[in-house]
Design a protein around this motif. Structure first.
Motif, PDB file in Angstrom:
ATOM      1  N   LEU A   1       3.076   2.498   2.152  1.00  0.00           N
ATOM      2  CA  LEU A   1       3.533   3.131   3.393  1.00  0.00           C
ATOM      3  C   LEU A   1       5.001   2.803   3.658  1.00  0.00           C
ATOM      4  CD1 LEU A   1       0.463   2.530   5.755  1.00  0.00           C
ATOM      5  CD2 LEU A   1       1.108   4.641   4.613  1.00  0.00           C
TER       6      LEU A   1
ATOM      7  N   SER B   1       0.810  -1.224   0.000  1.00  0.00           N
ATOM      8  CA  SER B   1       0.000   0.000   0.000  1.00  0.00           C
ATOM      9  C   SER B   1       0.842   1.271   0.000  1.00  0.00           C
ATOM     10  CB  SER B   1      -0.974  -0.003   1.179  1.00  0.00           C
ATOM     11  OG  SER B   1      -0.281  -0.270   2.357  1.00  0.00           O
TER      12      SER B   1
ATOM     13  N   ARG C   1      -6.643  -1.459  13.200  1.00  0.00           N
ATOM     14  CA  ARG C   1      -7.793  -0.730  12.661  1.00  0.00           C
ATOM     15  C   ARG C   1      -7.500   0.710  12.285  1.00  0.00           C
ATOM     16  NH1 ARG C   1      -9.915  -4.631  16.395  1.00  0.00           N
ATOM     17  NH2 ARG C   1      -9.625  -3.482  18.310  1.00  0.00           N
TER      18      ARG C   1
ATOM     19  N   VAL D   1      -4.682   4.227  -3.308  1.00  0.00           N
ATOM     20  CA  VAL D   1      -6.057   3.838  -3.014  1.00  0.00           C
ATOM     21  C   VAL D   1      -6.980   4.097  -4.198  1.00  0.00           C
ATOM     22  CG1 VAL D   1      -6.674   6.010  -1.858  1.00  0.00           C
ATOM     23  CG2 VAL D   1      -7.909   3.930  -1.308  1.00  0.00           C
TER      24      VAL D   1
ATOM     25  N   LEU E   1      -6.400  -0.885   2.060  1.00  0.00           N
ATOM     26  CA  LEU E   1      -5.879  -1.655   3.188  1.00  0.00           C
ATOM     27  C   LEU E   1      -6.672  -1.323   4.450  1.00  0.00           C
ATOM     28  CD1 LEU E   1      -3.687  -3.374   4.694  1.00  0.00           C
ATOM     29  CD2 LEU E   1      -2.341  -1.289   4.866  1.00  0.00           C
TER      30      LEU E   1
ATOM     31  N   ARG F   1     -14.943   1.692   6.067  1.00  0.00           N
ATOM     32  CA  ARG F   1     -14.170   2.829   5.572  1.00  0.00           C
ATOM     33  C   ARG F   1     -13.365   2.432   4.335  1.00  0.00           C
ATOM     34  NH1 ARG F   1      -9.459   5.308   9.344  1.00  0.00           N
ATOM     35  NH2 ARG F   1      -8.544   3.333   8.728  1.00  0.00           N
TER      36      ARG F   1
END
Lengths: 305, 236
Positions: free
Chosen positions: B53, B51, B88, B77, B83, B149
């Motif tokens: 990061l 993703s 969370r 995204v 992800l 989300r």
């Protein structure tokens, strides 16, 4: 009536602190750094407005807008050049850099504009004509048959502070960018996963804070019209204190902290001692932090596992 | 068939620690693939690298034919890769609805409104609490919010990092049910779990990671039946 007079002065001074404190608190919220150069941005804004109005005879409103533009750009440039390369550095390095930027701005101002105090023009006046037909510059309004005299600067300062506060609350709670800003201030990694450009958001925060600093600079120098390169440092520190007082990172906290600090300062000057007023202000801060370490409206974050 | 996600020989370092040592795997469209392994095997690091990061020193991550190596995290995204991070990481001080709106940050306002209704239909508990600050939700509700989300970004591939962590067994069951429903609805899923039993029973295929390397791979059923896996990860 004198009490009311002091109270109004306190609210007005507090409003200026609050506007400056907003810059501190927003930048702290998102970048988790104390931008000690923020006070000096105020000074730059005041100088820009001074030169625009006094030297180039531009209308005061244009001077303010020009000051805001310059400070916004200054804020973005300072963040890009000085703070962004330190994004993952220890916070002490960032703090020292911020102090360095502060001295740099003060000394640059000294070179550019010299240490001779400039007398800031009062833009908040109305030109009228008295009974004899002579032109008069009116800078305040009499209330209660002349018992209470409130200057236009004071009224404008309080009004502008309220407008700014409402606008910021609306921005952070209702707009897409404002919410993204709050998301970044909570968790930059998660914000990136949402598709939020964290660097751009931090730039935007510096831009907003610095633009507000320009307004604060003009208001401050309209009320206290001596402008020197160190003009911004003491109000900067006071506003930082106000931000901590109210709970750093909290926008309503900046308002509350700023107002209380202004009122305490003016009352201390009026009723106790002019020399001791700053000491009293900071003593109150110490007591508040002993009782509420997160500040008056500071958030105690509870995490669920 | 060209896989939807292809991870090829990635090496990730934390300073001088070599966390991921040449990991390669792929996910086909419509699959549920799981990465299992002990704590510190590199499962989360792998997902965070995909993703954006974290960054790999070598190799490539190809998603829908595009190399993601040079793509910044915030642009990934919108390509359809979401992800649900470990722990969370919902925005605790924002309301439930604001969290979901942030999930749809890259979407237009119209699609976001429509998707909000869909997510609320899927997670009625979130709808009941839409104005509540997310920090006041229970652990299970927070996990649902994190998943909702991520769904708001309309992912083609949904990556879930330890969705069952810290949840009561009944909630774990519920979360796995939701994962299967999402899969049935057409979402491809890459699942990282310490709960190997649960993960392998829903997965089409699995990869076993050990100290930064893929050591075994096979279908979910094969891995569940394998004596080595049983001993190491299934408690018997």
């Amino acid at each position: 009536m004198t009490f009311l007079n002091y109270l109004i002065s306190g609210i007005s001074l507090g409003s200026i602190y609050a506007i400056i404190a907003l810059g501190y608190t927003m930048v702290y919220g998102i970048a988790k750094m104390l931008n000690f150069a923020h006070g000096d941005v105020i000074m730059v804004g005041a100088y820009i407005c001074f030169y625009a109005v006094s030297r180039y005879s531009l209308p005061p409103l244009v001077g303010v807008i020009l000051a805001m533009l310059v400070c916004t750009v200054l804020g973005i440039v300072v963040e890009r050049l000085a703070y962004k390369p330190l994004r993952s550095a220890p916070s002490l390095a960032v703090l020292i850099t911020a102090i360095g930027v502060s001295y740099f701005l003060q000394n640059a101002a000294l070179l550019l504009w010299s240490s001779n105090p400039k007398v800031f023009p009062n833009a908040f006046v109305i030109n009228t004509i008295d009974e004899a037909g002579n032109p008069v510059v009116q800078s305040s309004i009499d209330l209660f048959g002349g018992q209470l005299k409130v200057s236009f600067v004071t009224i404008a300062t309080i009004a502008i502070c309220i407008v700014i506060m409402l606008a910021l609350l609306w921005f952070t709670s209702k707009t897409r960018l404002g919410k993204a800003m709050r998301a970044c201030s909570e968790d930059k990694g998660a914000a990136q996963l949402m598709g939020i450009n964290v660097n751009a958001t931090i730039s935007m925060t510096f831009a907003i804070g610095s633009g507000l600093a320009a307004i604060a600079g003009v208001l401050l120098c309209s009320a206290y019209p001596t402008l020197v390169p160190t003009t911004g440092s003491m109000p900067g520190i006071k506003a930082f204190t106000a931000a901590v007082f109210g709970g750093i990172g909290s926008i309503p906290g900046a308002l509350l902290g700023g107002l209380l600090l202004g009122i305490i300062e003016i009352f201390a000057k009026a009723y106790i001692s002019t020399q001791l007023s700053d000491a009293i202000v900071f003593a109150v801060l110490i007591v508040v932090l002993l009782v509420k370490p997160a500040g008056l409206l500071g958030k105690q974050i509870r995490e669920k596992v | 068939m060209e896989p939807i996600l292809k991870v090829d020989d990635i090496n990730v370092y934390y300073g001088s620690i070599h966390a991921i040592k040449g990991v390669s795997f792929e996910v086909q469209e419509g699959e549920i693939v799981t990465l299992i392994g002990a704590n510190g095997a590199g499962k989360s690091t792998t997902l965070n690298t995909i993703s954006g990061l974290l960054h790999s020193k070598t190799g490539s991550v190809t998603f829908l034919g595009e190399n993601l190596a040079k793509v910044p995290a915030h642009k990934i995204v919108s390509k359809g890769l979401a992800l649900v991070p470990e722990g969370r990481r919902i925005f605790l001080q924002m309301t439930v609805q604001e969290n979901l709106e942030m999930g749809a940050y890259t979407q237009s306002g119209k699609t976001a409104d429509a998707d909000l209704e869909k997510v609320y239909a899927q997670f009625p508990r979130l709808k009941e609490r839409y104005r509540q600050v997310a920090g006041t939700l229970s652990g299970g509700e927070q996990q649902m919010l994190a998943m909702g989300r991520a769904l708001m970004s309309r992912p083609k591939l949904l990556m879930l990092d330890e969705p069952s962590m810290g949840l009561a067994p009944i909630l774990v069951e519920q979360i796995f049910e939701i994962i299967q429903n999402l899969h049935k609805a057409g979402t491809t899923i890459l699942l990282v779990e310490q709960n190997a039993q649960a993960a392998l029973s829903v997965a089409d295929r699995g990869y076993v990671l050990e100290t930064g390397k893929v050591v075994t791979t096979g279908t979910g059923a094969e891995l569940l039946a394998s004596p080595v896996i049983k001993k190491a990860y299934l408690g018997g």
